[in-house]
Design a protein around this motif. Structure first.
Motif, short mmCIF file in Angstrom:
data_model
loop_
_atom_site.label_atom_id
_atom_site.label_comp_id
_atom_site.label_asym_id
_atom_site.label_seq_id
_atom_site.Cartn_x
_atom_site.Cartn_y
_atom_site.Cartn_z
N ALA A 28 0.84 -1.20 0.00
CA ALA A 28 0.00 0.00 0.00
C ALA A 28 0.87 1.25 0.00
O ALA A 28 1.97 1.27 0.55
N ALA A 55 -8.62 7.60 1.90
CA ALA A 55 -8.52 6.14 1.96
C ALA A 55 -8.02 5.57 0.64
O ALA A 55 -7.22 4.62 0.63
N SER A 103 -4.57 3.41 0.42
CA SER A 103 -4.67 1.99 0.08
C SER A 103 -4.20 1.69 -1.34
O SER A 103 -4.22 0.53 -1.76
N TRP A 142 -7.66 -6.08 1.13
CA TRP A 142 -7.10 -5.15 2.10
C TRP A 142 -7.49 -3.71 1.77
O TRP A 142 -7.65 -2.88 2.68
N ARG A 143 -7.64 -3.39 0.50
CA ARG A 143 -8.11 -2.05 0.14
C ARG A 143 -9.50 -1.83 0.71
O ARG A 143 -9.82 -0.75 1.24
N ILE A 152 -9.17 -1.20 4.44
CA ILE A 152 -8.64 0.15 4.72
C ILE A 152 -9.72 1.20 4.50
O ILE A 152 -9.89 2.13 5.30
N ARG A 153 -10.47 1.06 3.42
CA ARG A 153 -11.56 2.02 3.16
C ARG A 153 -12.61 1.96 4.26
O ARG A 153 -13.14 2.98 4.70
N VAL A 189 -6.91 4.00 9.71
CA VAL A 189 -6.29 3.60 8.44
C VAL A 189 -4.86 3.14 8.68
O VAL A 189 -4.43 2.11 8.13
N GLU A 190 -4.11 3.89 9.48
CA GLU A 190 -2.72 3.49 9.76
C GLU A 190 -2.67 2.15 10.48
O GLU A 190 -1.75 1.35 10.25
N GLU A 216 -4.76 -0.36 10.03
CA GLU A 216 -4.97 -1.39 9.01
C GLU A 216 -3.76 -1.52 8.10
O GLU A 216 -3.41 -2.63 7.67
N LEU A 217 -3.11 -0.40 7.81
CA LEU A 217 -1.89 -0.46 7.00
C LEU A 217 -0.80 -1.21 7.74
O LEU A 217 -0.06 -2.01 7.14
#
Length: 549
Positions: A288, A382, A386, A393-394, A397-398, A529-530, A532-533
Motif C-alpha cells: 500500500a 482512503a 490503500s 485489504w483495500r 482500509i476504506r 487507516v494506519e 490497518e496499513l
C-alpha cells in the motif's frame, strides 16, 4: 542428516508455523473465513502430528481403481498383508503395515487406522527399528463417498505420499487436477510409481515414463521421483522400497511434509489476499502507498472547509475589528459600534465560562454539500492510502476510514468550540490609542468650554479677557480643531492597524482551527487507516516468513 541439522530444520519449521498463525490472525476480517479455517486446520494438523511419534514415517499408497495399488503395497511389504488382512478385492478402509510397533498406536489412532498388521522384517528395506508405517488406502475414484472422504483426509495427514498410476490412466485428469497439482509444494515427500509396466511393450516404458514426467513438471512436480514397477513381476519393486526407505531413514519426512503444508497454506492466504502473481510465490500482494503528510494535510483542509472553518476565521477577523473600533475609535462615535453584534458571540465562540468538553458552536448544521465534501475527503484519503494494496485489504482500509465518519461532524464542532481563538485577548496598542483619543477629546471639549465661557462673558456684558493666539489662531479654536482632527486621524489610523492586526489574528485562528480539525481527523480517520496499513504490513511480513522466504 546430523542432529544439529535436524534441530535447525525443526527451528525453521517452528518459525514458519508461528508466522503462519500470525498471518491467519492478522487476516481476520480481511480474508474469507473459509480460507482462514483451512489454514487453522493446517496448524492444528501440524501441532497434532508433531506431538506424536517422530520415530515413525507414515507412507500412504494412493491410486485409482485397477492401478494395482494393493498389489504393489503387498510387493513392497514382502507379504500379502492387504489380501490376508481384509479379504476383499478392493480396499474399503485404511490398512497399516507396521515395522516398529512401539510408539505407533497413538499415531495410528490419530490417523483413525483400525486395521493394523505387524509386518515381518524385509532385509534391506524395513526392520523393527526402521519406524515405518505403510498404509494401503481406498481408491480415490471409488464410487463410495466414504472411501473418497478417507482418501481426502489421508492426503492431508500422511508423511509421504506414494501415487500409484497405471499405463492406461496415468494422465487421468482426476488424479492430476484433484490431487497432484494442488500438492505441487509437496514434491519432497511425493513418490510417483507407474505400476503394471509389464503391460507395456518394453520399448514403450521409457517414453511413457518421460510423458508422465512432463505432465508432472507442468504441475510443479518436476523434481518428484518417478519410478516404473510391476507388482506382478517384481520389476522395480526394489526401487520403490529404496525410495521409501530413504525417506524413513532420513527422519525428515514429517518436517518436510509440514513445511510443504505451510507453504501451500501461505500460498492460499496470498491468493485470497489478492496476489496477482502465482499463488506459490506467497508474496502477500502489493504494498500500500500508505499515509503521507500531504494526504493528511489535504484531509484536514477539506474537513475544515466542510466544517465552516473559513466562516469562523472570518468571524474572528470581523470580531477583532469591531472590538478595536470600540476601544480605539473616536469617542464621539465609537459607542455606535456597541449596537453591532459580535460575530463570535453569534457563533457561541466567545464564552469564556464554558467548559471546552461541553461547549458547542452555533455554526450552521452540515447540509448535503458539507456531508458530500466530508465523504469525498475521507474517500480520497482512503483511496490514496490503500493504493497498491491487494483488493481485500483495500476494502478493509476504506472501511476503517469510514468507521468514524458519522462522529466527524460533532467531533469537529467540539474541536472548533474548544479552540482558543484569543477572542478575549487585548492588543497592546489599544491602550495607547484610547488614551490619546480621550486626551484629544478632552482638549477639544476644553476648547469648547473656553469659548463658551468667553461667549457667556460677552453675553453678560462683562469684560472679556484677551484670548491667547498661536500663529494668529485663538488657542480655544486651535484646541477644538486639533482635538477633533487628532481624534479623526487616530480613528482612521486605528482602522488600518486593526485591519492588519485582524488579518494576523485570523491567520492564527485558521492555524489553530486547522490543527484542531487535524487532531480529530487523526483520531477518527488517519489512525484507523494506519492501524490497518500496519496490519497489512505485518501480515505481508508474516506471510513471507511462513512461505520460507
Amino acid at each position: 542428516m546430523s542432529r544439529h541439522g535436524a534441530a535447525r530444520v525443526e527451528s525453521q519449521l517452528d518459525r514458519r508455523l508461528e508466522a503462519l498463525d500470525d498471518a491467519r490472525e492478522l487476516a481476520a476480517g480481511a480474508l474469507p473465513q473459509e480460507t482462514l479455517d483451512e489454514v487453522l486446520q493446517v496448524l492444528d494438523r501440524a501441532s497434532s502430528r508433531r506431538s506424536l511419534s517422530a520415530d515413525h514415517t507414515v507412507v500412504g499408497f494412493f491410486g485409482a481403481t485397477g492401478s494395482g495399488k494393493s498389489s504393489l503395497f503387498n510387493a513392497v511389504s514382502g507379504a500379502e498383508i492387504a489380501t490376508a488382512a481384509v479379504r476383499r478385492p478392493t480396499t474399503t478402509e485404511p490398512l497399516a503395515g507396521i515395522w516398529g510397533v512401539q510408539g505407533s498406536d497413538a499415531l495410528l489412532d490419530w490417523l483413525e487406522v483400525r486395521q493394523r498388521h505387524v509386518a515381518a522384517p524385509v532385509p534391506g528395506f524395513a526392520e523393527d527399528g526402521t519406524g515405518l508405517i505403510l498404509l494401503d488406502l481406498p481408491d480415490f475414484d471409488s464410487t463410495r463417498a466414504a472411501n473418497r472422504e478417507i482418501v481426502q483426509r489421508m492426503v492431508g495427514l500422511v508423511d509421504v505420499l506414494v501415487w500409484v498410476l497405471d499405463p492406461q490412466k496415468y494422465a487421468d485428469a482426476a488424479v492430476h487436477q484433484d490431487f497432484l497439482a494442488p500438492l505441487s509444494a509437496h514434491g519432497a515427500v511425493t513418490i510417483v510409481v507407474l505400476n503394471q509396466v509389464d503391460r507395456l511393450p518394453k520399448h514403450d516404458v521409457r517414453p511413457v515414463l518421460d510423458s508422465l514426467k512432463v505432465i508432472l513438471a507442468g504441475e510443479g512436480l518436476g523434481k518428484v521421483q518417478v519410478l516404473g514397477a510391476s507388482a506382478v513381476l517384481g520389476t522395480g519393486v526394489d526401487g520403490v522400497r529404496s525410495a521409501i526407505r530413504q525417506k524413513a531413514m532420513e527422519r525428515q519426512a514429517v518436517a518436510q511434509r509440514l513445511a510443504a503444508d505451510v507453504t501451500t497454506a501461505a500460498a492460499r492466504l496470498a491468493e485470497a489476499s489478492g496476489d496477482g502473481a502465482s499463488a506459490n510465490r506467497a508474496s502477500g500482494g502489493g504494498k500500500a502507498a500508505g499515509v503521507t503528510a500531504a494526504s493528511k494535510a489535504r484531509l484536514a483542509e477539506e474537513l475544515a472547509v466542510a466544517a465552516n472553518v473559513p466562516l469562523v476565521v472570518d468571524a474572528v477577523v470581523r470580531s477583532y475589528r469591531l472590538e478595536a473600533t470600540r476601544r480605539t475609535g473616536w469617542p464621539v462615535t465609537r459607542w455606535l459600534a456597541r449596537f453591532r453584534p459580535d460575530p463570535l458571540r453569534r457563533l457561541n465562540l466567545r464564552r469564556e465560562d464554558a467548559r471546552p468538553e461541553l461547549n458547542r458552536t452555533s455554526l450552521p448544521p452540515a447540509g448535503a454539500p458539507e456531508r458530500a465534501r466530508t465523504d469525498a475527503a475521507v474517500r480520497e484519503f482512503a483511496e490514496a492510502a490503500s493504493d497498491g494494496a491487494p483488493g481485500p485489504w483495500r476494502a478493509v482500509i476504506r472501511s476503517a476510514a469510514r468507521e468514524g465518519r458519522d462522529r466527524l461532524p460533532d467531533a469537529v464542532d467540539q474541536a472548533i468550540a474548544s479552540t482558543d481563538l484569543s477572542a478575549a485577548r487585548k492588543s497592546w496598542w489599544w491602550g495607547g490609542f484610547n488614551a490619546v483619543q480621550w486626551l484629544a477629546l478632552v482638549t477639544a471639549l476644553a476648547g469648547f468650554a473656553w469659548l463658551g465661557v468667553l461667549a457667556a462673558l460677552g453675553y453678560l456684558q462683562l469684560p472679556v479677557p484677551e484670548v491667547p493666539r498661536v500663529q494668529g489662531w485663538p488657542v480655544p479654536t486651535v484646541m477644538i480643531g486639533g482635538g477633533v482632527l487628532l481624534g479623526i486621524l487616530l480613528a482612521v489610523a486605528a482602522r488600518f492597524i486593526a485591519r492588519a492586526a485582524a488579518a494576523s489574528r485570523g491567520a492564527l485562528a485558521r492555524k489553530g482551527l486547522r490543527s484542531a480539525v487535524a487532531v480529530v481527523a487523526q483520531d477518527l480517520v488517519v489512525e484507523p487507516v494506519e492501524l490497518e496499513l500496519s496490519r497489512l504490513e505485518s501480515f505481508t511480513a508474516a506471510l513471507k516468513t511462513a512461505a520460507g522466504r
